[in-house]
Design a protein around this motif. Structure first.
Motif, PDB file in Angstrom:
ATOM      1  N   GLY A  73      87.319  40.689  37.568  1.00  0.00           N
ATOM      2  CA  GLY A  73      88.013  40.970  36.314  1.00  0.00           C
ATOM      3  C   GLY A  73      87.799  39.911  35.259  1.00  0.00           C
ATOM      4  O   GLY A  73      88.687  39.673  34.439  1.00  0.00           O
ATOM      5  N   GLY A  74      86.638  39.257  35.280  1.00  0.00           N
ATOM      6  CA  GLY A  74      86.336  38.221  34.303  1.00  0.00           C
ATOM      7  C   GLY A  74      86.952  36.866  34.620  1.00  0.00           C
ATOM      8  O   GLY A  74      86.843  35.923  33.835  1.00  0.00           O
ATOM      9  N   ILE A  75      87.594  36.740  35.775  1.00  0.00           N
ATOM     10  CA  ILE A  75      88.240  35.497  36.213  1.00  0.00           C
ATOM     11  C   ILE A  75      87.454  34.934  37.392  1.00  0.00           C
ATOM     12  O   ILE A  75      87.106  35.674  38.321  1.00  0.00           O
ATOM     13  CB  ILE A  75      89.710  35.762  36.622  1.00  0.00           C
ATOM     14  N   THR A  76      87.203  33.629  37.382  1.00  0.00           N
ATOM     15  CA  THR A  76      86.449  32.996  38.462  1.00  0.00           C
ATOM     16  C   THR A  76      87.409  32.320  39.434  1.00  0.00           C
ATOM     17  O   THR A  76      88.254  31.518  39.037  1.00  0.00           O
ATOM     18  CB  THR A  76      85.447  31.968  37.908  1.00  0.00           C
ATOM     19  N   PHE A  77      87.244  32.662  40.710  1.00  0.00           N
ATOM     20  CA  PHE A  77      88.093  32.165  41.784  1.00  0.00           C
ATOM     21  C   PHE A  77      87.309  31.207  42.663  1.00  0.00           C
ATOM     22  O   PHE A  77      86.126  31.420  42.929  1.00  0.00           O
ATOM     23  CB  PHE A  77      88.543  33.326  42.690  1.00  0.00           C
ATOM     24  N   HIS A  78      88.005  30.205  43.166  1.00  0.00           N
ATOM     25  CA  HIS A  78      87.494  29.368  44.258  1.00  0.00           C
ATOM     26  C   HIS A  78      88.477  29.557  45.409  1.00  0.00           C
ATOM     27  O   HIS A  78      89.676  29.319  45.250  1.00  0.00           O
ATOM     28  CB  HIS A  78      87.424  27.888  43.863  1.00  0.00           C
ATOM     29  N   VAL A  79      87.984  30.010  46.552  1.00  0.00           N
ATOM     30  CA  VAL A  79      88.826  30.291  47.709  1.00  0.00           C
ATOM     31  C   VAL A  79      88.448  29.337  48.835  1.00  0.00           C
ATOM     32  O   VAL A  79      87.276  29.201  49.184  1.00  0.00           O
ATOM     33  CB  VAL A  79      88.657  31.757  48.196  1.00  0.00           C
ATOM     34  N   VAL A  80      89.465  28.668  49.404  1.00  0.00           N
ATOM     35  CA  VAL A  80      89.284  27.751  50.517  1.00  0.00           C
ATOM     36  C   VAL A  80      90.595  27.728  51.299  1.00  0.00           C
ATOM     37  O   VAL A  80      91.664  27.910  50.715  1.00  0.00           O
ATOM     38  CB  VAL A  80      88.879  26.336  50.034  1.00  0.00           C
ATOM     39  N   VAL A  86      89.732  21.429  48.440  1.00  0.00           N
ATOM     40  CA  VAL A  86      89.390  21.871  47.085  1.00  0.00           C
ATOM     41  C   VAL A  86      88.565  20.771  46.426  1.00  0.00           C
ATOM     42  O   VAL A  86      88.965  19.600  46.453  1.00  0.00           O
ATOM     43  CB  VAL A  86      90.660  22.167  46.258  1.00  0.00           C
ATOM     44  N   PRO A  87      87.427  21.124  45.840  1.00  0.00           N
ATOM     45  CA  PRO A  87      86.619  20.088  45.194  1.00  0.00           C
ATOM     46  C   PRO A  87      87.348  19.468  44.002  1.00  0.00           C
ATOM     47  O   PRO A  87      88.197  20.105  43.377  1.00  0.00           O
ATOM     48  CB  PRO A  87      85.362  20.839  44.724  1.00  0.00           C
ATOM     49  N   ARG A  88      87.020  18.231  43.713  1.00  0.00           N
ATOM     50  CA  ARG A  88      87.656  17.544  42.579  1.00  0.00           C
ATOM     51  C   ARG A  88      87.284  18.184  41.255  1.00  0.00           C
ATOM     52  O   ARG A  88      88.104  18.326  40.369  1.00  0.00           O
ATOM     53  CB  ARG A  88      87.268  16.074  42.557  1.00  0.00           C
ATOM     54  N   LYS A  89      86.027  18.544  41.119  1.00  0.00           N
ATOM     55  CA  LYS A  89      85.561  19.174  39.877  1.00  0.00           C
ATOM     56  C   LYS A  89      85.653  20.681  40.037  1.00  0.00           C
ATOM     57  O   LYS A  89      85.049  21.269  40.924  1.00  0.00           O
ATOM     58  CB  LYS A  89      84.124  18.761  39.571  1.00  0.00           C
ATOM     59  N   LEU A  90      86.407  21.285  39.158  1.00  0.00           N
ATOM     60  CA  LEU A  90      86.608  22.730  39.199  1.00  0.00           C
ATOM     61  C   LEU A  90      86.070  23.380  37.923  1.00  0.00           C
ATOM     62  O   LEU A  90      86.673  24.294  37.377  1.00  0.00           O
ATOM     63  CB  LEU A  90      88.093  23.055  39.386  1.00  0.00           C
ATOM     64  N   ASP A  91      84.927  22.883  37.474  1.00  0.00           N
ATOM     65  CA  ASP A  91      84.314  23.416  36.263  1.00  0.00           C
ATOM     66  C   ASP A  91      84.089  24.919  36.400  1.00  0.00           C
ATOM     67  O   ASP A  91      83.499  25.389  37.374  1.00  0.00           O
ATOM     68  CB  ASP A  91      82.981  22.722  35.985  1.00  0.00           C
ATOM     69  N   GLY A  92      84.588  25.665  35.438  1.00  0.00           N
ATOM     70  CA  GLY A  92      84.378  27.104  35.426  1.00  0.00           C
ATOM     71  C   GLY A  92      85.311  27.885  36.326  1.00  0.00           C
ATOM     72  O   GLY A  92      85.194  29.109  36.416  1.00  0.00           O
ATOM     73  N   ILE A  93      86.238  27.225  37.010  1.00  0.00           N
ATOM     74  CA  ILE A  93      87.166  27.906  37.916  1.00  0.00           C
ATOM     75  C   ILE A  93      88.476  28.162  37.178  1.00  0.00           C
ATOM     76  O   ILE A  93      89.038  27.270  36.557  1.00  0.00           O
ATOM     77  CB  ILE A  93      87.434  27.057  39.184  1.00  0.00           C
ATOM     78  N   ASP A  94      88.956  29.406  37.272  1.00  0.00           N
ATOM     79  CA  ASP A  94      90.232  29.776  36.666  1.00  0.00           C
ATOM     80  C   ASP A  94      91.381  29.756  37.674  1.00  0.00           C
ATOM     81  O   ASP A  94      92.507  29.416  37.333  1.00  0.00           O
ATOM     82  CB  ASP A  94      90.139  31.187  36.062  1.00  0.00           C
ATOM     83  N   VAL A  95      91.071  30.176  38.925  1.00  0.00           N
ATOM     84  CA  VAL A  95      92.105  30.293  39.955  1.00  0.00           C
ATOM     85  C   VAL A  95      91.587  29.712  41.261  1.00  0.00           C
ATOM     86  O   VAL A  95      90.469  30.033  41.687  1.00  0.00           O
ATOM     87  CB  VAL A  95      92.509  31.769  40.192  1.00  0.00           C
ATOM     88  N   VAL A  96      92.395  28.880  41.911  1.00  0.00           N
ATOM     89  CA  VAL A  96      92.111  28.391  43.256  1.00  0.00           C
ATOM     90  C   VAL A  96      93.090  29.081  44.195  1.00  0.00           C
ATOM     91  O   VAL A  96      94.298  29.070  43.960  1.00  0.00           O
ATOM     92  CB  VAL A  96      92.261  26.863  43.360  1.00  0.00           C
TER      93      VAL A  96
END
Length: 150
Positions: A73-80, A86-96
């Protein structure tokens, strides 16, 4: 777009979980599945994205990735599974999306929304049995914890 977030099912698929996830457009499972049957049940409801948790050692789930980056839906997720990973740099991530602690959490940290849906599996201590919904509408994200069992 409605996304169902679930974690820490520990080989238990509650009817309440399936009922709460009916009609979602996508499901994200943040690990500790334990057996593949859980994924089969969830995948029968909607497309599924999943990561491996620390208890996912059985042969049928041990191959799952530890981290996933996905756009919905146009939102970038990082799932872990574990927030400690969780990486320190979350460039381009909207939701973890994380799990592991069994404690539901919705928290905005700068530009990134952190969501832990809690545990939809066996009760741990006095923590709630829960999952989360994310509604995405024109770039706006609305997150909500859904308690499944009182």
């Amino acid at each position: 777009m409605r996304i169902g977030l679930v974690s820490d099912t520990h080989n238990l698929v509650r009817p309440e979980t399936l009922d709460a996830l009916r009609g979602v457009d996508h499901i994200i499972h943040a690990g500790d599945i334990c057996k593949h049957d859980v994924l089969d049940a969830l995948a029968s409801l909607a497309p599924l994205t999943v990561v491996r948790g620390n208890n996912d050692v059985a042969e049928d789930v041990a191959h799952l990735p530890e981290h996933v980056r996905i756009e919905l839906g146009g939102i970038t997720f990082h799932v872990v599974h574990d927030i400690a990973d969780v990486p320190r740099k979350l460039d381009g991530i909207d939701v973890v999306v994380t799990g592991h602690s069994h404690k539901p959490l919705i928290e905005q940290r700068g530009a990134v929304l952190f969501v832990n849906p809690g545990s939809a599996g066996p009760r741990r201590f006095k923590l709630p049995i829960s999952l989360a919904w994310l509604e995405i509408d024109e770039g706006r994200i609305d997150a909500r914890i859904v308690q499944l069992v009182t």
